[in-house]
Design a protein around this motif. Structure first.
Motif, short mmCIF file in Angstrom:
data_model
loop_
_atom_site.label_atom_id
_atom_site.label_comp_id
_atom_site.label_asym_id
_atom_site.label_seq_id
_atom_site.Cartn_x
_atom_site.Cartn_y
_atom_site.Cartn_z
N TRP A 90 -37.52 11.40 51.70
CA TRP A 90 -37.72 11.19 53.14
C TRP A 90 -38.78 10.12 53.30
N ILE A 91 -38.48 9.04 54.04
CA ILE A 91 -39.43 7.96 54.26
C ILE A 91 -39.82 7.89 55.72
N ASP A 92 -41.11 7.92 55.98
CA ASP A 92 -41.62 7.72 57.34
C ASP A 92 -41.95 6.25 57.52
N MET A 93 -41.18 5.58 58.39
CA MET A 93 -41.40 4.15 58.67
C MET A 93 -42.52 4.05 59.70
N GLU A 122 -39.50 -3.68 53.26
CA GLU A 122 -38.65 -2.92 54.18
C GLU A 122 -37.26 -2.71 53.60
N HIS A 123 -36.74 -3.72 52.91
CA HIS A 123 -35.41 -3.61 52.32
C HIS A 123 -35.39 -2.51 51.25
N CYS A 124 -36.43 -2.44 50.44
CA CYS A 124 -36.53 -1.37 49.43
C CYS A 124 -36.49 0.00 50.09
N LEU A 125 -37.22 0.15 51.18
CA LEU A 125 -37.30 1.44 51.86
C LEU A 125 -35.96 1.83 52.46
N LEU A 126 -35.34 0.89 53.18
CA LEU A 126 -34.12 1.20 53.93
C LEU A 126 -32.92 1.42 53.01
N THR A 127 -32.94 0.83 51.83
CA THR A 127 -31.80 0.99 50.92
C THR A 127 -31.96 2.20 50.01
N ARG A 128 -33.14 2.80 49.95
CA ARG A 128 -33.36 3.93 49.04
C ARG A 128 -33.54 5.27 49.76
N THR A 140 -37.02 4.27 66.11
CA THR A 140 -35.92 5.04 65.52
C THR A 140 -34.59 4.34 65.77
N ASP A 141 -34.37 3.89 66.99
CA ASP A 141 -33.14 3.16 67.31
C ASP A 141 -33.04 1.86 66.51
N SER A 142 -34.18 1.19 66.34
CA SER A 142 -34.19 -0.05 65.57
C SER A 142 -33.81 0.21 64.12
N ILE A 143 -34.36 1.27 63.53
CA ILE A 143 -34.03 1.62 62.14
C ILE A 143 -32.56 1.98 62.01
N LEU A 144 -32.04 2.70 62.99
CA LEU A 144 -30.62 3.08 62.97
C LEU A 144 -29.74 1.82 62.91
N GLY A 145 -30.08 0.82 63.71
CA GLY A 145 -29.33 -0.43 63.69
C GLY A 145 -29.42 -1.13 62.34
N GLN A 146 -30.60 -1.12 61.74
CA GLN A 146 -30.77 -1.74 60.43
C GLN A 146 -29.95 -1.03 59.36
N LEU A 147 -29.89 0.30 59.43
CA LEU A 147 -29.11 1.06 58.45
C LEU A 147 -27.62 0.75 58.58
N PHE A 148 -27.15 0.58 59.81
CA PHE A 148 -25.75 0.19 60.00
C PHE A 148 -25.49 -1.19 59.38
N LEU A 149 -26.38 -2.14 59.62
CA LEU A 149 -26.18 -3.49 59.09
C LEU A 149 -26.26 -3.52 57.57
N LEU A 150 -27.00 -2.60 56.98
CA LEU A 150 -27.09 -2.52 55.52
C LEU A 150 -25.92 -1.75 54.91
N GLY A 151 -25.04 -1.21 55.76
CA GLY A 151 -23.88 -0.49 55.27
C GLY A 151 -24.17 0.93 54.79
N ARG A 152 -25.30 1.50 55.21
CA ARG A 152 -25.67 2.82 54.72
C ARG A 152 -25.02 3.95 55.53
N LEU A 153 -24.46 3.62 56.68
CA LEU A 153 -23.87 4.64 57.54
C LEU A 153 -22.37 4.39 57.69
N ASP A 154 -21.57 5.42 57.45
CA ASP A 154 -20.13 5.33 57.67
C ASP A 154 -19.61 6.74 57.94
N CYS A 155 -18.29 6.94 57.84
CA CYS A 155 -17.73 8.25 58.17
C CYS A 155 -18.17 9.33 57.19
N GLY A 156 -18.69 8.92 56.02
CA GLY A 156 -19.15 9.90 55.04
C GLY A 156 -20.42 10.62 55.44
N ASN A 157 -21.15 10.09 56.44
CA ASN A 157 -22.39 10.74 56.86
C ASN A 157 -22.53 10.78 58.39
N ARG A 158 -21.38 10.70 59.10
CA ARG A 158 -21.46 10.63 60.56
C ARG A 158 -21.97 11.92 61.19
#
Length: 428
Positions: A90-93, A122-128, A140-158
């Protein structure tokens, strides 16, 4: 309950030159919240070196085993991500660090290199990270957008809430007594003179109050941060040139005992921010320190916490860059007992409701009780190329093969070619 490794900064690691006060405060809040939920928490403050991963690995080996890791950004969390550990994380940004770097200095080349360094972090944190939190809903909304752009969110964790807002919540501290009956009203400011701290508006607001009330004094603790000393220097110079200079008590960085005395003798506290991206996305830890102690607050709009405090009736909130409005708010707090009493009453209520640490940190404690890695998402390294190019097609093939295997992908391609051929034949 779980055994948790908490990586952050401890109070004994504080240094004005390190600029780690916010990380220390956040670490202490997380530690207290997890211990209150009966998790066993072992805290580590890794050294800020070029290769910090080794110290993290050594700590996990020597002090383990652990069920999961909680890490506070920026540098303690980065140390965990480069250590190669595979425990649920768990990472607290803790703050929008690129927005802070954007404000640092005027040398474009130097700022660009500092931004490049921060983006690597930031890239290390968001990808791990497997779960994330931030001090504001906006971040929180900003981080959510970054995770989408990094491909970390899809139907596998919706069905998973990956990012949680953890606003700075109430502290278990005694209420301020305020000045003695025969002592002058005291306005306080505590914390860093950051680049987004509006020291000019603050000074002019204080002058506004002092010109109208000859009793008022101002006590200030804190000071410059590593990348910005100009604000503190300018404010000190302005105070020294003021006709009210004898009423400015500028103490610089102080110890805990002296800081507690400043809190305990305060009539009101004040905070002013400049309009900028950091103000919009960042947090203001010092405001919650004041609210938790029942100190009436006057502040400017812009930060999310300011608007939250305005809605809760725990502060008088005025437009940014308006010294007269801020000065008038301070004058109200100094001169009107009923205004201070109403705000203090609202602050006590807020601490037991919206600001209750048990409520705020519930998602963290539930995850720690049953920690898990984040499933789904596009694996790291698959950076999309322009659609239709050969590089895009090769990356798409490799990604598909990772999931279905080469035989499955080739079989699908063959079936698709046969279908296309048959359709063209029918159309002709």
């Amino acid at each position: 309950m779980s055994r948790v490794a908490l990586f952050g900064n401890t109070p004994d690691s504080f240094s004005p030159g390190a600029g780690n006060g916010a990380c220390i405060a956040r670490t202490e809040r997380f530690r207290s919240a997890m211990e209150a939920a009966r998790h066993e928490v072992i805290v580590c403050s890794p050294p800020q070196t070029v290769r910090p991963g080794g110290s993290v690995s050594a700590f996990l080996r020597d002090m383990g085993p652990f069920d999961c890791i909680v890490a506070i950004s920026p540098f303690p969390a980065e140390a965990v991500t480069v250590s190669g550990c595979t425990l649920p994380l768990w990472i607290d940004m803790n703050g929008m660090h690129p927005a802070e770097i954007q404000l640092a200095g005027t040398d474009v080349h130097k700022n660009r290199m500092e931004m490049f360094r921060m983006l690597a972090l930031e890239h290390c944190l968001l990808t791990r990270g497997d779960r994330f939190s931030a001090p504001s809903a906006r971040q929180t909304d900003s981080i959510l957008g970054q995770l989408f752009l990094l491909g970390r969110l899809d139907c596998g964790n919706r069905d998973v809430t990956v990012v949680h807002p953890f606003p700075h919540c109430a502290l278990e501290v005694p209420l301020s007594r305020g000045p003695e009956t025969d002592s002058p009203p005291r306005i306080i400011s505590t914390g860093s003179f950051n680049r987004w701290f509006d020291h000019i508006t603050l000074f002019r607001a204080l002058e506004y109050v002092m010109e109208r009330d000859p009793r008022v004094v101002f006590s200030c603790s804190g000071g410059a941060v590593p990348f910005w000393s100009k604000g503190m220097e300018e404010f000190t110079a302005l105070a020294a040139s003021s006709s009210h200079k004898g009423r400015y008590d500028i103490r610089g960085w102080v110890g805990c005992e002296e800081l507690d005395n400043i809190y305990d003798t305060a009539t009101a506290a004040v905070l002013a921010d400049i309009p900028c991206n950091e103000t919009r996305l960042g947090a203001r830890t010092r405001m919650i320190d004041w609210v938790s102690r029942g100190i009436p607050v006057a502040c400017t709009r812009g930060a999310e916490v300011s608007e939250d405090m305005e809605k809760a009736g725990t502060a008088l909130v005025v437009p940014q860059e308006s010294p007269e409005a801020l000065g008038h708010a301070l004058e109200t707090l100094i001169s009107r007992d009923e205004a201070r009493s109403a705000i203090r009453k609202n602050q006590i209520r807020w601490c037991s409701e919206e600001g209750d640490p048990v409520r705020v940190f519930r998602p963290l404690n539930e995850w720690c009780a049953s920690p898990e890695r984040l499933r789904g998402g596009i694996p790291p390294g698959f950076v999309p190329k322009p659609f239709g190019t050969l590089r895009y097609r090769l990356a798409a093939f490799a990604l598909a093969a990772r999931g279905k295997g080469f035989s499955g992908v080739l079989g699908g391609m063959a079936a698709k070619c046969l279908f296309s051929s048959a359709r063209r034949k029918n159309e002709s």
